[in-house]
Enzyme design. Sequence first.
Site, PDB file in Angstrom:
ATOM      1  N   VAL A 287       0.832  -1.206   0.000  1.00 15.01           N
ATOM      2  CA  VAL A 287       0.000   0.000   0.000  1.00 15.01           C
ATOM      3  C   VAL A 287       0.866   1.256   0.000  1.00 15.01           C
ATOM      4  CG1 VAL A 287      -1.847   1.240   1.180  1.00 15.01           C
ATOM      5  CG2 VAL A 287      -1.834  -1.258   1.172  1.00 15.01           C
TER       6      VAL A 287
ATOM      7  N   ARG B 116      13.229  -0.945   4.549  1.00 14.13           N
ATOM      8  CA  ARG B 116      13.978  -1.226   3.324  1.00 14.13           C
ATOM      9  C   ARG B 116      13.319  -0.505   2.149  1.00 14.13           C
ATOM     10  NH1 ARG B 116      11.140  -5.675   4.834  1.00 14.13           N
ATOM     11  NH2 ARG B 116      12.917  -6.423   6.043  1.00 14.13           N
TER      12      ARG B 116
ATOM     13  N   GLU C 200      -1.441 -14.618   3.110  1.00 10.75           N
ATOM     14  CA  GLU C 200      -0.157 -14.560   3.800  1.00 10.75           C
ATOM     15  C   GLU C 200       0.380 -15.978   4.030  1.00 10.75           C
ATOM     16  OE1 GLU C 200       1.374 -11.793   4.503  1.00 10.75           O
ATOM     17  OE2 GLU C 200      -0.258 -10.382   4.069  1.00 10.75           O
TER      18      GLU C 200
ATOM     19  N   ASP D 191      -9.871 -11.111  10.003  1.00 11.96           N
ATOM     20  CA  ASP D 191      -9.745  -9.897   9.192  1.00 11.96           C
ATOM     21  C   ASP D 191     -11.123  -9.313   8.885  1.00 11.96           C
ATOM     22  OD1 ASP D 191      -8.069  -8.206   7.090  1.00 11.96           O
ATOM     23  OD2 ASP D 191      -9.788  -9.011   6.013  1.00 11.96           O
TER      24      ASP D 191
ATOM     25  N   LYS E 283     -13.161  -5.577  10.071  1.00 10.94           N
ATOM     26  CA  LYS E 283     -13.838  -4.670   9.136  1.00 10.94           C
ATOM     27  C   LYS E 283     -15.321  -4.526   9.469  1.00 10.94           C
ATOM     28  CE  LYS E 283     -10.555  -5.989   5.544  1.00 10.94           C
ATOM     29  NZ  LYS E 283     -10.317  -6.835   4.349  1.00 10.94           N
TER      30      LYS E 283
END
Length: 435
Positions: A14, A46, A188, A199, A203
């Site tokens: 993102v 990084r 993942e 998840d 939401k």
Amino acid sequence: MKTIKLGICGLGTVGSGTVNVLAASGEAINRRAGAVLEIAHIGARRDNTLCNTAGIKVSRDIFDVVDDPEIDILIELVGGTTVAKELVERAIKAGKHVVTANKALIAECGTELFALASEHGVALRYEAAVAGGIPIIKALREGLAGNEINWLAGIINGTTNFILTEMGTAKRAFEDVLAEAQALGYAEADPTFDVEGIDAAHKLVILAAIAFGIPLNINGVHTEGVTRITPADLSFAEELGYRIKHLGIAKLTDAGVNLRVHPTLIPEEQLLSRVNGVENAVLIDGSAVGPTLYCGAGAGAAPTASAVVADIVDIARELAADQLPQIPALGVDADSITEIDSVPMAQVVTPWYLRLNVQDKPGVMSKVSSILSERGISIEALIQKPPTKGQQSVSLVVLTNPAEQAQLLGAVAEIEALETTLSDVMRIRVETLKG
């Protein structure tokens, strides 16, 4: 135009997407913002070759960004609820506005953070936290402000939607499709949050708080995953005229509010049933407008960055006009947020899909029907396939009329105790999703 300086913390999918969107459409975005938006500082462990950070100050310590006095808006894209929370709190206390895509942070810590932002007169925006590029927060909080929301239901996790789509169309096993989702970057390495519904629960909590003016409460969500769904269940559902989707559902009734995430049979003619792959969709039923559907890319670099940048533009407009934040974070002032009783799952009434693996013996169906009848549960539809040659067991599929969960679970326990039942009964709720 006034220059507004942005600090981005996190340069993953993102973060890099946000850099690219601002670079690609900067002129148009600046016109909408009424200000020049400049990425002045990035904090990332990084570099990311997917975006160009030439000319931008980059620090390996993300807290260098929040401590930079030049930054007007901090964009938190590191995830989690520990470092991210400390970062956001520090930014707010420093008088910086904040944009985040972090659903766990908002669902679990939002009440505290919104109060802190209000105290310091800054904005905390989070459009990207739910459904990626779909502007569902603004639609619910602002576009539907003239409605009382009766209920909402959404496909709000692209990973599980991809898995169920592939299992249904290609008749592939869950483990096989999950491995593909991981290879494609949809899931993942540890997929627990997605496949177990955590998840989606984060939401749903956010959507329900806005829809009903209730507190954020992650502990108030009943959560089930998709790991027990089989290609056979998807095929049987289609035969009955339904599709199986992993939904987050929030309903407001006279008895209270009910929040739940679980696999659900929905009618195949319902538009939500045709949302496939990694797409997200949210169906909202309002008192004035009726049902409205919001559908699109629920994840990915550019779609999620689209939502992040939209929040940046909103804040920039206020800064350009020298205004304080105008819109309450959850759509109503904190003093107007109201606790509403939760409806216990045992009392939730829905039709049910049951799949039994039973011995191929006479009288099995009669016993199952009798158990359901004794519990006050009637049968709406039935599928019983004949055994193939040499097979000693058969699948028996029952679609019931509406029943309380407590009733249903009592009947299922009796059915599983029968000598002819060879494994645990698969049970999935059914929803018509009608206004």
